[in-house]
Every structure is written in structure tokens, then in C-alpha cells.
Design an enzyme around this catalytic site. Structure first.
Site, PDB file in Angstrom:
ATOM      1  NE  ARG A 124      -3.876  -2.330   2.196  1.00 56.70           N
ATOM      2  CZ  ARG A 124      -4.205  -2.961   2.516  1.00 56.70           C
ATOM      3  NH1 ARG A 124      -3.150  -3.079   3.718  1.00 56.70           N
ATOM      4  NH2 ARG A 124      -4.679  -4.350   2.229  1.00 56.70           N
ATOM      5  CE  LYS A 146      -1.433  14.119 -13.640  1.00 57.26           C
ATOM      6  NZ  LYS A 146      -2.099  14.573 -15.111  1.00 57.26           N
ATOM      7  CD  GLU A 188       5.304  16.978 -21.188  1.00 56.93           C
ATOM      8  OE1 GLU A 188       5.120  18.737 -20.592  1.00 56.93           O
ATOM      9  OE2 GLU A 188       4.611  16.247 -21.516  1.00 56.93           O
ATOM     10  CE  LYS A 230       4.885  17.908 -13.092  1.00 59.04           C
ATOM     11  NZ  LYS A 230       4.520  16.482 -13.636  1.00 59.04           N
ATOM     12  CD  GLU A 240      -4.857  16.215 -13.996  1.00 62.09           C
ATOM     13  OE1 GLU A 240      -5.602  16.387 -14.609  1.00 62.09           O
ATOM     14  OE2 GLU A 240      -3.834  15.890 -13.875  1.00 62.09           O
ATOM     15  NE  ARG A 244      -0.027  17.140 -10.742  1.00 62.74           N
ATOM     16  CZ  ARG A 244       0.898  16.245 -10.291  1.00 62.74           C
ATOM     17  NH1 ARG A 244       0.720  15.892  -8.940  1.00 62.74           N
ATOM     18  NH2 ARG A 244       1.924  15.972 -11.206  1.00 62.74           N
ATOM     19  CG  ASN A 248      -2.789  16.754 -18.484  1.00 60.64           C
ATOM     20  OD1 ASN A 248      -2.120  15.656 -18.119  1.00 60.64           O
ATOM     21  ND2 ASN A 248      -3.169  17.320 -17.222  1.00 60.64           N
ATOM     22  CG  HIS A 251      -0.319  15.866 -21.733  1.00 60.54           C
ATOM     23  ND1 HIS A 251      -0.200  17.399 -22.763  1.00 60.54           N
ATOM     24  CD2 HIS A 251      -0.022  15.037 -21.197  1.00 60.54           C
ATOM     25  CE1 HIS A 251       1.478  17.188 -21.536  1.00 60.54           C
ATOM     26  NE2 HIS A 251       1.370  15.766 -20.569  1.00 60.54           N
ATOM     27  CG  HIS A 255      -2.606  11.115 -24.054  1.00 63.50           C
ATOM     28  ND1 HIS A 255      -3.091  11.020 -22.287  1.00 63.50           N
ATOM     29  CD2 HIS A 255      -0.684  11.648 -23.324  1.00 63.50           C
ATOM     30  CE1 HIS A 255      -1.891  11.550 -21.360  1.00 63.50           C
ATOM     31  NE2 HIS A 255      -0.421  11.643 -22.310  1.00 63.50           N
ATOM     32  CG  HIS A 268       4.655  12.036 -23.764  1.00 68.61           C
ATOM     33  ND1 HIS A 268       2.852  11.722 -23.949  1.00 68.61           N
ATOM     34  CD2 HIS A 268       5.030  12.269 -22.761  1.00 68.61           C
ATOM     35  CE1 HIS A 268       2.818  12.677 -22.906  1.00 68.61           C
ATOM     36  NE2 HIS A 268       3.303  13.451 -21.988  1.00 68.61           N
TER      37      HIS A 268
END
Length: 369
Positions: A124, A146, A188, A230, A240, A244, A248, A251, A255, A268
């Protein structure tokens, strides 16, 4: 103005879970710095078969006296899978890892995402340390917690927020980075400026040549500026819920392009570059931004050698279907990050799919360089 210092430390302020991002040369060998972040006796170094021959021995020299092992992935986005998470968890079990164990992510974004997700799952949640070896990972995926893996249906659809103990960004590892991957990392950096820093965007326009030539001062300036931006966003909105999501930009489009290509056509950062430009064109179509802003973005992307056209044979309807699976969407409607010009990104809900499809169709007819 950005500092001229070559070695920099930036703190991600999250209370008891705050951590440093160290940027500089020779940091992998500076074990007195990062060894202190290890709290237990067990360490799993997760890397890939491209990076490990270059840097694994340097890292493991700093693990003297600990129980450690390594787990290596094949290189590429296609290997960020649940199958490899299972194998990494098996490696932790074989090591006898306890709750004070640590996973070290030595590699790019794929390694960092999978290592962080593995650490989040073992008992966990155990510690992990990011040692990014690509520019993209240094400026983006290694910072902010993330983690995740890809599914056939889409990228990063399974994941968890799990912050690292530290980020060690040794720019010396970029010396071995191929030009294509290096340029993908610049995407980025540009993204951060496009979202919220018009002055930095102008700096990038002026220093595009130095940055692509890997000038060390310009490089550290750019890495630190993006990480500092960031880190501030993550400190204000860790999971997010609002601001935040602006990170993206590009993205949702990107994606979809990556998924359509089965994670083998575009890197990416290349997907993000094309996606940012498509988002800018959509913003322009919706009357949110001026054509001059789109042109500046396209020119900067081209100046650093990034793609600005979708891959040949892209199917606009397929891309739109993939965009519907994006995690930012709500109530069955598209929720995209668009902008009102350079440095003024915003979240836009309920975007009309007809407008998105029109932008995708126009892009599909363009010829690449």
C-alpha cells in the site's frame, strides 16, 4: 530572469511529503546527497535495458551495505504495462522488501511511471526515488507524483498519485540521449511556457538554437524554469482538482495520437508538440486566441526540430473516439485544455465535438516536412 547557476535545488512543497529536485552534473555519483533519502535496508532499482548498461553500476555503488536487486524493462512506451508491474512486484517479493523499502527509478518517463506505480502498490505504498535520464522525465514526469500504466484502451488510464522522496536530475545522463528523444523533452519545456509564462516563451524563442545545441547553461536554465513552474502548480493542486489540469495542454490530442500509433509511432514529447498545436488551432477556431499566437508556437516547435503534423494515415474519427476516453472529461463531454494566447491556458468544458473533428480533419490533410 533565470539563474545562471549550473547546479540548482528546487523544493516541491507538500508539507511532510515535501521533497527536493536536484539539478546538475555528476549527481548520480553524489551518494552523500541521495543515500540519505533511503530509509530502509531493501532497494529495487528499476531501469531498462538501454539505460542500465550506462548508469546502473554507478547507482548501485551507492547501495553498499543494503539488500538490493534490479529489474529491467525493455525500452519503449509499450512496456508500461500491468504485466511488467506484476513482474516488478515479484522482484520486490523475491528481495524480501519490507514497508521501509525503496524503489529507485533509473530511466525515462516509462521507467519512472511504472516504478512509482509499483512503489504505490507494494504494501500500500513504499518510498521511491526518481533518477530521470531523459530530458522529458527531468522536466515533467519525474516531478509531481503522477504514476501509472497504459491499457489497450488508452494511455495512463490506470495509476496513482504517489510522490517521490527525491528527484536526482543528473544532466550528465543527457550526453547519451539521442537527438530525437532530447528534442521530445524540449516539447515539455515549451508546454510549461505556453501554459503560464509568456516571458519564458520569449526566452525560448531567443535561445532555441542554444537549447537544441545542448548548451549547458541554457539547458539548466530551461530545466529549472520548467521544474520550478511545475513544482508551484503541484504544491497548490497535488491531485489535479483544478489548476494542475492545465499541465495537460496538448495531452488529450497527443495521447490519442500515441494510442492510435500503438505507442510506437510517436514519442510522448512529439505527441505533446503536435497536440499543443492542435489545441492552439482549436482555440483559434473557437475565437479564444489570435492566429499570431498559433504561428509563434508552430515556429518555435519547428525551430527545435519537433513535428507539427499528425502521422500519415491518421483517422480523425478514431482520434476523436480516443479523446473521449481522456481522464479530464466529465459527464460524457470533452473537457480540454485550451488557451487565450501564449501563457494563458484554461480548462474548457463542453467542447463541441464538431469543432474538434474539424481541426483533426484539417490536420489529417497536411503534408509533413
Amino acid at each position: 530572469m533565470i539563474s545562471n547557476a549550473i547546479n540548482q535545488t528546487i523544493d516541491v512543497a507538500l508539507g511532510e511529503r515535501s521533497y527536493p529536485v536536484w539539478i546538475g552534473r555528476g549527481l548520480l555519483d553524489d551518494t552523500s546527497r541521495w543515500r540519505a533519502a533511503l530509509r530502509g535496508r531493501h532497494v529495487l532499482v528499476l531501469s531498462n535495458r538501454t539505460v542500465a548498461p550506462l548508469y546502473l553500476e554507478r547507482v548501485t555503488r551507492g547501495l553498499d551495505g543494503l539488500h538490493w536487486s534490479s529489474f529491467l524493462l525493455d525500452d519503449g512506451e509499450a512496456h508500461k504495462s500491468f504485466a511488467n508491474v506484476g513482474l516488478a512486484l515479484d522482484a520486490l517479493a523475491s528481495l524480501g522488501a519490507t514497508r521501509d523499502a525503496c524503489v529507485i527509478a533509473l530511466g525515462g518517463g516509462v521507467v519512472g511511471d511504472l516504478a512509482g506505480f509499483t512503489a504505490a502498490c507494494w504494501m500500500r505504498g513504499i518510498d521511491f526515488i526518481q533518477m530521470p535520464t531523459t530530458l522529458l522525465a527531468m522536466v515533467d514526469s519525474s516531478v509531481g507524483g503522477k504514476t501509472g500504466v497504459n491499457l489497450p484502451a488508452g494511455k495512463n488510464l490506470a495509476g496513482a498519485f504517489h510522490q517521490p522522496r527525491a528527484v536526482i536530475a543528473d544532466i550528465g545522463t543527457l550526453d547519451s540521449l539521442p537527438d530525437r528523444e532530447y528534442r521530445a523533452g524540449i516539447a515539455e519545456i515549451i508546454k510549461g511556457a505556453a501554459i503560464g509564462d509568456p516571458d519564458f516563451f520569449a526566452w525560448l524563442e531567443q535561445h532555441a538554437k542554444a537549447l537544441t545545441a545542448r548548451d549547458e547553461v541554457a539547458l539548466v536554465h530551461a530545466i529549472a524554469a520548467k521544474v520550478r513552474y511545475k513544482a508551484g502548480v503541484v504544491a497548490r493542486d497535488e491531485t489535479e482538482q483544478g489548476e494542475r489540469a492545465l499541465l495537460n495542454l496538448g495531452h488529450t490530442f497527443g495521447h490519442a495520437l500515441e494510442t492510435a500509433g500503438r505507442y510506437t509511432t510517436l514519442l510522448h514529447g512529439e505527441g505533446v508538440a503536435i497536440g499543443m498545436l492542435l489545441a492552439a488551432r482549436l482555440s483559434e477556431r473557437l475565437g479564444m486566441s489570435a492566429p499570431a499566437d498559433t504561428t509563434r508556437l508552430e515556429q518555435l516547435l519547428k525551430a527545435v526540430g519537433l513535428p507539427t503534423t499528425v502521422p500519415p494515415g491518421s483517422d480523425p474519427q478514431q482520434l476523436l473516439a480516443l479523446m473521449r476516453l481522456d481522464k479530464k472529461n466529465t459527464a460524457g463531454t470533452l473537457r480540454l485544455i485550451l488557451w487565450r494566447g501564449i501563457g494563458r491556458a484554461e480548462i474548457v468544458a463542453g467542447v463541441n465535438e464538431a469543432d474538434v473533428l474539424a481541426v483533426l480533419k484539417e490536420a489529417a490533410t497536411e503534408k509533413g516536412p
